[in-house]
Design an enzyme around this catalytic site. Sequence first.
Site, PDB file in Angstrom:
ATOM      1  N   ASP A  14       0.807  -1.239  -0.081  1.00 19.29           N
ATOM      2  CA  ASP A  14       0.034   0.219  -0.038  1.00 19.29           C
ATOM      3  C   ASP A  14       0.917   1.323  -0.150  1.00 19.29           C
ATOM      4  O   ASP A  14       0.274   2.349   0.483  1.00 19.29           O
ATOM      5  CB  ASP A  14      -1.007  -0.082   1.081  1.00 19.29           C
ATOM      6  CG  ASP A  14      -2.233  -0.865   0.981  1.00 19.29           C
ATOM      7  OD1 ASP A  14      -2.112  -1.803   0.060  1.00 19.29           O
ATOM      8  OD2 ASP A  14      -3.116  -0.608   1.589  1.00 19.29           O
ATOM      9  N   ARG A  55       0.054 -10.202  -5.375  1.00 24.03           N
ATOM     10  CA  ARG A  55       0.890 -11.214  -4.951  1.00 24.03           C
ATOM     11  C   ARG A  55       0.714 -12.326  -5.932  1.00 24.03           C
ATOM     12  O   ARG A  55       1.916 -13.115  -6.205  1.00 24.03           O
ATOM     13  CB  ARG A  55       0.674 -11.349  -3.458  1.00 24.03           C
ATOM     14  CG  ARG A  55       1.347 -10.365  -2.578  1.00 24.03           C
ATOM     15  CD  ARG A  55       0.644 -10.388  -1.205  1.00 24.03           C
ATOM     16  NE  ARG A  55       1.466  -9.764  -0.428  1.00 24.03           N
ATOM     17  CZ  ARG A  55       1.466  -8.239  -0.390  1.00 24.03           C
ATOM     18  NH1 ARG A  55       0.697  -7.552  -1.200  1.00 24.03           N
ATOM     19  NH2 ARG A  55       2.041  -7.524   0.473  1.00 24.03           N
ATOM     20  N   HIS A 199       0.687  -0.489   5.038  1.00 17.13           N
ATOM     21  CA  HIS A 199      -0.589  -0.839   5.107  1.00 17.13           C
ATOM     22  C   HIS A 199      -0.922  -0.256   6.662  1.00 17.13           C
ATOM     23  O   HIS A 199      -0.471  -0.600   7.526  1.00 17.13           O
ATOM     24  CB  HIS A 199      -0.645  -2.247   4.860  1.00 17.13           C
ATOM     25  CG  HIS A 199      -2.149  -2.874   4.731  1.00 17.13           C
ATOM     26  ND1 HIS A 199      -3.267  -2.588   5.658  1.00 17.13           N
ATOM     27  CD2 HIS A 199      -2.722  -3.294   3.523  1.00 17.13           C
ATOM     28  CE1 HIS A 199      -4.562  -3.183   4.888  1.00 17.13           C
ATOM     29  NE2 HIS A 199      -3.910  -3.539   3.853  1.00 17.13           N
ATOM     30  N   ASP A 303       2.734  -3.326  -3.926  1.00 22.18           N
ATOM     31  CA  ASP A 303       1.895  -4.328  -4.506  1.00 22.18           C
ATOM     32  C   ASP A 303       0.574  -3.495  -5.130  1.00 22.18           C
ATOM     33  O   ASP A 303      -0.069  -4.046  -5.919  1.00 22.18           O
ATOM     34  CB  ASP A 303       1.304  -5.069  -3.386  1.00 22.18           C
ATOM     35  CG  ASP A 303       0.522  -4.401  -2.190  1.00 22.18           C
ATOM     36  OD1 ASP A 303       0.581  -3.138  -2.075  1.00 22.18           O
ATOM     37  OD2 ASP A 303      -0.034  -5.195  -1.389  1.00 22.18           O
ATOM     38  N   LYS A 372      -5.229   2.666  -4.881  1.00 16.40           N
ATOM     39  CA  LYS A 372      -5.444   1.204  -4.639  1.00 16.40           C
ATOM     40  C   LYS A 372      -6.840   1.061  -5.006  1.00 16.40           C
ATOM     41  O   LYS A 372      -7.907   1.783  -4.641  1.00 16.40           O
ATOM     42  CB  LYS A 372      -5.110   0.761  -3.234  1.00 16.40           C
ATOM     43  CG  LYS A 372      -5.414  -0.441  -2.859  1.00 16.40           C
ATOM     44  CD  LYS A 372      -5.352  -0.817  -1.357  1.00 16.40           C
ATOM     45  CE  LYS A 372      -5.786  -2.145  -0.797  1.00 16.40           C
ATOM     46  NZ  LYS A 372      -5.510  -2.380   0.571  1.00 16.40           N
TER      47      LYS A 372
END
Length: 538
Positions: A14, A55, A199, A303, A372
Amino acid sequence: MDKRPNILLILNDDMGFSDIGCYGGEVETPNLDRLAAQGLRFSQFYNTARCSPSRASLLTGLHPHQTGIGILTYDSGPEGYAGNLNQRCATIPEVLKPAGYRSYLSGKWHVSSNLREPTDSWPMQRGFDDFFGTIIGAGSFYDPNTLTRRNENAEHEAREPGFFYTDAINDEAVKFLRRHKAEHPDKPFFQYVAHTAPHWPLHAHPEDIARYKGRFDEGWDRLREERLERLVASGILDAQWKLTGRDPRQPAWTDSENKAWLANCMEVYAAQIDRMDQGIGRILKALEDLDELDDTLVIFLSDNGACAEDIPEGVTVDELVDKLMIARSHTRDGRVVRFGNTPEIAPGPEDTYQSYGQAWANLSNTPFRLYKHWTHEGGISTPLIFHWPQGIAQRGEVRHTPGYLPDIMATIVDVAGVPYPQQLDGRSILPLEGHSLRKAFGADAGERPPMFWEHEGNGAMRDGRWKLVREYPRDWELYDMVADRTETQDLAAQFPDRVAAMKRAYEEWAARCGVLPRDKVVALMRSQGVTKAFWEDE
């Protein structure tokens, strides 16, 4: 061939495109900056907009829907949305194992729906020789849920004095590397370090937070301008690309209330990244001590784009704790955890559970828009650093060659000289979707095949300089990535034929990879009782 190179893959969670120092940010990341200065930075590399899908794609070289992780690790019915890493894909350690590699994972797994009992989608069952980390996707940094060592629950280890998950992830990686050198000195290794920082929740040490006191007091508007200036000066971004407007749902910094608390939230977020970088430094030091750094390909990336979610948003505390298993109701010493983004709660300690909010996420993704979940540049753009002294002669250069997550597997098997399998343990494996970035180590490479994304109905395709993108349920937009990487001038009305052709290509890709229309996915997730905040906009 001579001993194959080691691979160290570091993924964080994040974090926005421009947070770390070598990508224009205010966060002090001397160890990542060192890797960039002695290696390469990529300016146009993309992830897959969300934790689990990214992932899955990173580990397999496929699109997430092909692996069974179409959204998150919830069973949503069809094969591409089952929430478990399926048997049609091969992970990096499974591919490297026949060539003699030993593989280790420290950190977040998040590609299995079964959080307590080992299944064929757990790390030890998917090629890793050792594992310490969490199966779930988020949680307390002081007392993480689903903490696991190999196949056994290890939550009791978080009760040890001084435990902090970011430190544990890095320190376990160091232990794996030292043990590998002692027990398997002639074998190459693949070490996957999968951080949960930064995150939410905003958990950090007081001394790390103190380093950023006052650093964000200028506010998000001015800091976004400063970041863009640094990105342009460093050669990462083109000077002609305009800064996107502030998210219209957020006030100007000058009009904001509770500035001290807002700045404190960003200070804690920065401290999370800082702590991660400190531990990465310990990993690099271990590699130097073991005389392995020069022949280790180090890869660092994030990610997804920065996260604009509020905590809690559309879910109850009981759901966070009991159903989703991403929070604790009490601290290890029995205090009640306080949830919510409110100025009455100062972020950082174990008895808090907060996020840093939309406006700071907008800063983290400078100069792009959205976050995101979305497939606009703010949702999928990530830093990418390659460092490999014996394999990359260039130092401190920037590559503008586009790429995305399936390319990581392709690059690793290319560098390692390992074939990608058609079959593994008697099961058929889908063909690799990625393309090696090794040619870009020496200089920017030429054209590449189109790239595709889909998450929760948000979709995109990039073909050369052109990007087709949709923010569900809105219509498709078209952007010229050479002239307008920040997606400020929609050209769809000017080039309807191009839009139509790219839509056809996108739909063919979606059909091939098992992507479902969002309405069908929503209905399926409702039938499973999945909480609204994780898959549907307000």
